[in-house]
Design a protein around this motif. Structure first.
Motif, PDB file in Angstrom:
ATOM      1  N   LYS A  46     -16.380 -31.860  10.225  1.00 42.39           N
ATOM      2  CA  LYS A  46     -16.734 -31.016   9.078  1.00 42.39           C
ATOM      3  C   LYS A  46     -18.139 -31.418   8.643  1.00 42.39           C
ATOM      4  CE  LYS A  46     -13.637 -28.799   6.138  1.00 42.39           C
ATOM      5  NZ  LYS A  46     -12.629 -28.267   7.041  1.00 42.39           N
ATOM      6  N   TYR A  73     -16.566 -39.115  -1.740  1.00 34.68           N
ATOM      7  CA  TYR A  73     -16.126 -38.830  -0.375  1.00 34.68           C
ATOM      8  C   TYR A  73     -15.071 -39.818   0.102  1.00 34.68           C
ATOM      9  CZ  TYR A  73     -19.076 -34.898   0.019  1.00 34.68           C
ATOM     10  OH  TYR A  73     -19.585 -33.648  -0.175  1.00 34.68           O
TER      11      TYR A  73
ATOM     12  N   LYS B  35     -17.602 -30.953  -3.599  1.00 26.32           N
ATOM     13  CA  LYS B  35     -17.052 -30.779  -2.249  1.00 26.32           C
ATOM     14  C   LYS B  35     -16.348 -32.049  -1.780  1.00 26.32           C
ATOM     15  CE  LYS B  35     -20.204 -27.129  -0.766  1.00 26.32           C
ATOM     16  NZ  LYS B  35     -21.375 -26.769   0.077  1.00 26.32           N
ATOM     17  N   LYS B  46     -11.683 -24.657   4.086  1.00 27.61           N
ATOM     18  CA  LYS B  46     -13.006 -24.183   4.505  1.00 27.61           C
ATOM     19  C   LYS B  46     -13.829 -23.983   3.245  1.00 27.61           C
ATOM     20  CE  LYS B  46     -14.022 -21.962   8.648  1.00 27.61           C
ATOM     21  NZ  LYS B  46     -13.262 -22.697   9.651  1.00 27.61           N
ATOM     22  N   LEU B  47     -15.010 -24.593   3.203  1.00 21.43           N
ATOM     23  CA  LEU B  47     -15.858 -24.503   2.021  1.00 21.43           C
ATOM     24  C   LEU B  47     -17.015 -23.550   2.289  1.00 21.43           C
ATOM     25  CD1 LEU B  47     -16.025 -28.320   1.188  1.00 21.43           C
ATOM     26  CD2 LEU B  47     -14.361 -26.637   0.417  1.00 21.43           C
ATOM     27  N   ILE B  48     -17.173 -22.557   1.434  1.00 24.73           N
ATOM     28  CA  ILE B  48     -18.223 -21.547   1.611  1.00 24.73           C
ATOM     29  C   ILE B  48     -19.052 -21.458   0.330  1.00 24.73           C
ATOM     30  CG2 ILE B  48     -18.672 -19.073   1.950  1.00 24.73           C
ATOM     31  CD1 ILE B  48     -17.556 -20.303   4.447  1.00 24.73           C
ATOM     32  N   ASP B  49     -20.371 -21.564   0.466  1.00 23.07           N
ATOM     33  CA  ASP B  49     -21.248 -21.390  -0.688  1.00 23.07           C
ATOM     34  C   ASP B  49     -21.519 -19.909  -0.911  1.00 23.07           C
ATOM     35  OD1 ASP B  49     -21.907 -24.231  -1.206  1.00 23.07           O
ATOM     36  OD2 ASP B  49     -22.735 -24.125   0.811  1.00 23.07           O
ATOM     37  N   ILE B  50     -21.204 -19.405  -2.081  1.00 20.68           N
ATOM     38  CA  ILE B  50     -21.668 -18.045  -2.396  1.00 20.68           C
ATOM     39  C   ILE B  50     -23.120 -18.152  -2.840  1.00 20.68           C
ATOM     40  CG2 ILE B  50     -21.390 -16.066  -3.942  1.00 20.68           C
ATOM     41  CD1 ILE B  50     -18.400 -16.326  -3.587  1.00 20.68           C
ATOM     42  N   THR B  51     -23.383 -18.868  -3.907  1.00 19.13           N
ATOM     43  CA  THR B  51     -24.760 -19.212  -4.248  1.00 19.13           C
ATOM     44  C   THR B  51     -24.728 -20.347  -5.256  1.00 19.13           C
ATOM     45  OG1 THR B  51     -26.917 -18.451  -5.063  1.00 19.13           O
ATOM     46  CG2 THR B  51     -24.996 -17.570  -6.171  1.00 19.13           C
ATOM     47  N   HIS B  52     -25.798 -21.138  -5.274  1.00 22.13           N
ATOM     48  CA  HIS B  52     -25.981 -22.148  -6.312  1.00 22.13           C
ATOM     49  C   HIS B  52     -27.237 -21.844  -7.119  1.00 22.13           C
ATOM     50  CE1 HIS B  52     -22.625 -24.288  -4.705  1.00 22.13           C
ATOM     51  NE2 HIS B  52     -23.143 -24.166  -3.510  1.00 22.13           N
TER      52      HIS B  52
ATOM     53  N   LEU C  26     -31.329 -17.451  -0.716  1.00 25.00           N
ATOM     54  CA  LEU C  26     -30.068 -18.113  -1.058  1.00 25.00           C
ATOM     55  C   LEU C  26     -29.571 -17.730  -2.438  1.00 25.00           C
ATOM     56  CD1 LEU C  26     -30.994 -21.568   0.414  1.00 25.00           C
ATOM     57  CD2 LEU C  26     -29.172 -20.065   1.209  1.00 25.00           C
ATOM     58  N   ARG C  27     -30.233 -16.749  -3.066  1.00 25.95           N
ATOM     59  CA  ARG C  27     -29.921 -16.418  -4.442  1.00 25.95           C
ATOM     60  C   ARG C  27     -28.819 -15.367  -4.543  1.00 25.95           C
ATOM     61  NH1 ARG C  27     -32.820 -13.387  -8.225  1.00 25.95           N
ATOM     62  NH2 ARG C  27     -34.405 -12.798  -6.730  1.00 25.95           N
ATOM     63  N   ALA C  32     -22.987 -14.590   1.750  1.00 27.88           N
ATOM     64  CA  ALA C  32     -21.559 -14.850   1.522  1.00 27.88           C
ATOM     65  C   ALA C  32     -20.713 -13.626   1.843  1.00 27.88           C
ATOM     66  CB  ALA C  32     -21.327 -15.287   0.076  1.00 27.88           C
TER      67      ALA C  32
END
Lengths: 273, 273, 273
Positions: A46, A73, B35, B46-52, C26-27, C32
């Motif tokens: 991962k 972690y 995370k 499963k980790l997915i970034d939409i936006t930060h 990335l905004r 996504a």
């Protein structure tokens, strides 16, 4: 069985987590090259980005970032760190194990705040093979550190990477001056929100009684140490113990760095009222 | 069997997707801390970034972002959302289920546009334990919301998190004024390319006949509503129905926000030719 | 068995890697949305971001990025690429296989430097269904390319996507002029650190003897081609063969683009001392 294994509550196996901390930014393919090398050799790992926005070559910022992140972690996590202004020179590539987590990167002190100072083991990385068969002198992240992570993620031993070493480089993080009624520290990090994070820890402010302290930053005096932002009005300055256990200065709903004109290195003093 | 389960076509099990939407930026370790907490408790997610990159504290931008993104995700997805200017105050941490997806975050209206307004269930988050055993007053993302996601990703029940509540905060998104031959709306979002996205939906423009409408934005009149950018010349203004079903104003090959000097809040009018 | 399968050392199955290269930034939620579509159809794939910071519409920068990245990825990797200024127009959606990797995106030359020019197969993408049932004219990434990746990641055949085609668009990347004692090239890319990357490859500088060459960039002359940054003093200019095998100009510890005022298109000449 060697010491390098016995502290693992979970095996360093196919499902390891590998984190990435670099100053590479997000524009170029450099990070993706390292990830490709790792997935080619250890497809089940991962991959987690800690950040790629360390200011170029800023090892202190890197160390502070890791200090915060690694405690979240699980044991067995491998942290790949490439903030490496000395790449290609005589600085050594190393792997360090401490608190059951492994750090892979250049021997420049990046892990100073993330490891247990008096309980770690460190190894040179001498026995890895670059995927192309030839090590670039400017990209050890791809050609040395990523292959070392593959070795470890597949369950390989640290001691197979190279010779164990006693001395690793540590950086000097200035500590605050603590006396009976005053703590003198400084701003060491400014975050995305403009919050000013200091080198003063909660424990440094002995017998903390939040209402009875004054905090000075620049020419501003702040009365009391609060718990959360909305204790003050929009636009007001506030001092509080942040989520890392350090004293932070913020301006509610605004960017304190910009509003106060304060940056890393500026002094912060906490004294009795 | 409780209502909170029966709508799930897929079980909320070990392979859940957890998405992240925050205003944390990508520089600090905050996202990686969340995370790490999640992977420590639910290693298979499963980790997915939409936006930060939500502008700090901008709940409307967050709501618009989620409105678009969540429709692409499968049932059972957990959306962790931390745009949280009121962190630490009396604002409540909540988990909401709607359309078989779960939203975890502060009760400030972030999910207004992503849930089915008349068909959702909401719960307080009261019964989670921070990984360190102590909840920071400034980082509920790590200490409350991430542990709640772990609980859910491991198959835990929403009702175990806390009391079910009836009322959740919703934000007010201004709707366009629609009449027989005119629609008055406004720009509500500007994307990375500088495209101006409005609160006017395709359905608002009744009996749409693309060639027969005029669109006014600022002092500019645009004739017709087109389908794609290359229908006009490089540098020309164009109005079209974007990929979210909303009316958008763009300048082909250029940044419309900069070229036109238009930003969120500026009015946009569609009228008959 | 068809040609499109037999070169695969690993099957294109449930554990495929899908990489993303876009100019979306990335905004916004665009990336996504594509990931949600893919995970809805192929939940087991590994998603890797190469970059989302290609300058808007810059196909050369995209091609250079892919050239570097893809060589690090294993056979069977699917590269989803959306730098697509012509979206919605007559430009064709395609899938290309070369070196056992697949490229999915608009037919605009993005893969020129990543594929084997004389050994690839290309297919139109005609037979995919948008998740919403309706293809947006401005977001083929979500509605055409992502569904095509789902088809391939689930083991589907390239030829099921659409008709095989002979001709795909290629971009023209200017090559340096190489003579017996001089190589004339130019800067083609500037990375995050401000390093100036040229179109001159190591092999172009015949009989390379590092100490015996002069490199001219702008008005500066640099003596010799070095191996790594710390061979010169902080602030000094250096020419070296970078990790991609191309000649690079850097300023140690500084941003060469800013210090030298050089950008893509500026000429670089290597000549004998």
């Amino acid at each position: 069985m060697s010491y390098e294994y016995i502290r693992y509550p979970v095996p360093l196996g196919a499902d390891s987590i590998i984190t990435f901390t670099t100053d590479f930014g997000l524009r170029d393919p450099y990070v993706a090259e390292m990830k490709g090398v790792i997935l080619s050799g250890a497809p089940m790992v991962k991959l987690i980005d800690i950040t790629h926005s360390i200011p170029p070559g800023d090892i202190l910022a890197c160390a502070l970032t890791l200090e915060r992140a690694v405690s979240c972690y699980p044991p067995g996590t491998i942290h790949l760190v490439v903030v490496d202004p000395g790449v290609g020179s005589e600085r050594r590539p190393i792997a360090v194990i401490s608190n059951s987590q492994i750090f892979v990167g250049p021997d420049n002190g990046f892990a100073t705040l993330a490891i247990n100072e008096s309980d770690y083991k460190a190894y040179l990385i001498e026995n890895v093979r670059a995927p192309s068969g030839r090590v670039s002198h400017t990209f050890h992240g791809r050609d040395i550190f990523a292959p070392a992570c593959v070795h470890l993620a597949r369950g390989g031993r640290l001691s197979d990477l190279g010779e164990e070493i006693e001395d690793i480089v540590k950086i000097d993080v200035r500590k605050p001056e603590v006396s009976v009624d005053e703590v003198k520290g400084e701003v060491i990090y400014v975050d995305h929100f403009g919050n000013l994070i200091t080198n003063i820890r909660e424990g440094d402010i002995k017998g903390l009684d939040r209402g009875r302290w004054l905090v000075r930053v620049g020419r501003k005096w702040i009365k009391g140490i609060r718990r959360y932002y909305s204790e003050v009005e929009e636009g007001d300055i506030i001092a509080l113990i942040g989520s890392s256990g350090r004293l932070e200065i913020a301006v509610r709903g605004k960017n304190a760095e910009q509003v106060l004109g304060i940056s890393p290195g500026n002094s912060v003093v906490v004294c009795r009222l």
